[in-house]
Design a protein around this motif. Structure first.
Motif, PDB file in Angstrom:
ATOM      1  N   THR A  32     -21.316 -21.406  -1.644  1.00  0.00           N
ATOM      2  CA  THR A  32     -21.358 -22.328  -2.778  1.00  0.00           C
ATOM      3  C   THR A  32     -19.996 -22.419  -3.450  1.00  0.00           C
ATOM      4  O   THR A  32     -19.531 -23.516  -3.807  1.00  0.00           O
ATOM      5  CB  THR A  32     -22.414 -21.871  -3.796  1.00  0.00           C
ATOM      6  OG1 THR A  32     -23.701 -21.860  -3.174  1.00  0.00           O
ATOM      7  CG2 THR A  32     -22.443 -22.795  -5.005  1.00  0.00           C
ATOM      8  N   GLU A  54     -17.610 -25.768  -3.944  1.00  0.00           N
ATOM      9  CA  GLU A  54     -17.210 -26.216  -5.275  1.00  0.00           C
ATOM     10  C   GLU A  54     -15.715 -26.017  -5.539  1.00  0.00           C
ATOM     11  O   GLU A  54     -15.060 -26.892  -6.116  1.00  0.00           O
ATOM     12  CB  GLU A  54     -18.019 -25.454  -6.331  1.00  0.00           C
ATOM     13  CG  GLU A  54     -19.512 -25.717  -6.291  1.00  0.00           C
ATOM     14  CD  GLU A  54     -19.864 -27.148  -6.666  1.00  0.00           C
ATOM     15  OE1 GLU A  54     -19.081 -27.780  -7.410  1.00  0.00           O
ATOM     16  OE2 GLU A  54     -20.917 -27.641  -6.219  1.00  0.00           O
ATOM     17  N   GLY A  69     -10.913 -26.789  -6.768  1.00  0.00           N
ATOM     18  CA  GLY A  69     -11.776 -27.965  -6.771  1.00  0.00           C
ATOM     19  C   GLY A  69     -11.070 -29.264  -6.452  1.00  0.00           C
ATOM     20  O   GLY A  69     -11.692 -30.330  -6.475  1.00  0.00           O
TER      21      GLY A  69
END
Length: 257
Positions: free
Chosen positions: A7, A11, A157
């Motif tokens: 995850t 992200e 990001g």
């Protein structure tokens, strides 16, 4: 690699694998590379350039470093089993030395991954929204890297901002300098982290992450390889069975799919 790490990769655009290869192997690789720098590790007066670029190392310690079980498992997780090509070695090693001189290569950019009009001109190389030719950017730390040791700067990001820039360009993608200019402006709001760690650590970075070098303010040279992980099959944003890898998931998320 656990679910929170996957995850985080989607992200943030990167994940750090600590101790991905043995420190002893890192030391062996440094011993091979030192003579190629043209410098003497015991004579600082020979450290006259801020950066020396080395290429193409396929000796056994480099093959071992690139192909540990921990890394292969991580590649399977992020790219997909059977979807990546094992590396025969490691190349493109910028060795950064302590220096007050501007290294001249510390601009924000995204790595290019396939040839443009002139294969010999790196600035003509291109990147497209399906990351043709590159599944991951890999940062292999062959020396300990602290905050002052010219760690690679990463805009966290930023890959999520780059995918929408690339999508309108289609399969042809964008050349290096144009993408760098547009990606730098689009990601100024992103927080910056430094790729620090110990010899043997490896950063697995999404191919669209905006990153940059920086001057070396420390005391010992920094050895780091930055090769691509090549795909065994093209990345795709349209899989009928929905078996998207985290690399592909991140691009799709960035495009609102």
């Amino acid at each position: 690699m656990n679910d929170p790490e996957v995850t985080s990769f989607i992200e943030d655009g990167f994940v750090k694998v600590e101790g991905a290869f043995p420190r002893e192997i890192a030391a062996e690789c440094r011993r091979v590379m030192w003579p190629d720098t043209g410098c003497d590790p015991d004579d600082r007066s020979t450290w006259t350039k801020p950066v020396v670029r080395l290429f193409h190392y396929a000796q056994e310690p480099f093959r071992i470093a690139a192909n540990t079980p921990a890394l292969h498992s991580a590649f399977d997780t992020l790219v997909g089993p059977g979807r990546w090509v094992p590396r025969p070695g490691l190349g493109t090693v910028p060795v950064r030395f302590p220096s007050e001189e501007d290294p001249g290569d510390d601009g924000w950019h995204v790595e290019s991954s396939f040839e443009g009009d002139d294969p010999a001109d790196f600035m003509s190389w291109r990147t497209n929204v399906e990351s043709k030719g590159r599944a991951l950017l890999l940062l292999f730390l062959f020396s300990d890297v602290g905050e002052n040791d010219a760690p690679t700067r990463i805009r966290t990001g930023s890959h999520l901002d780059v995918a929408p820039i690339l999508e309108p360009a289609g399969e042809a993608g964008l050349p290096f300098m144009e993408l760098a200019r547009r990606a730098e402006a689009a990601t100024e709001h992103r927080p910056v982290v430094h790729a620090t760690g110990r010899a043997g650590d490896v950063y697995l970075v999404h191919p669209f992450v905006v990153h940059a070098a920086q001057p070396h303010r420390g005391t010992e040279p920094r050895f780091m390889a930055q090769p691509p992980l090549h795909p065994a099959e093209p990345l795709t944003l349209h899989r009928p069975d929905g078996t998207y890898s985290p690399v592909e998931q991140a691009i799709r998320q960035a495009l609102g799919r």
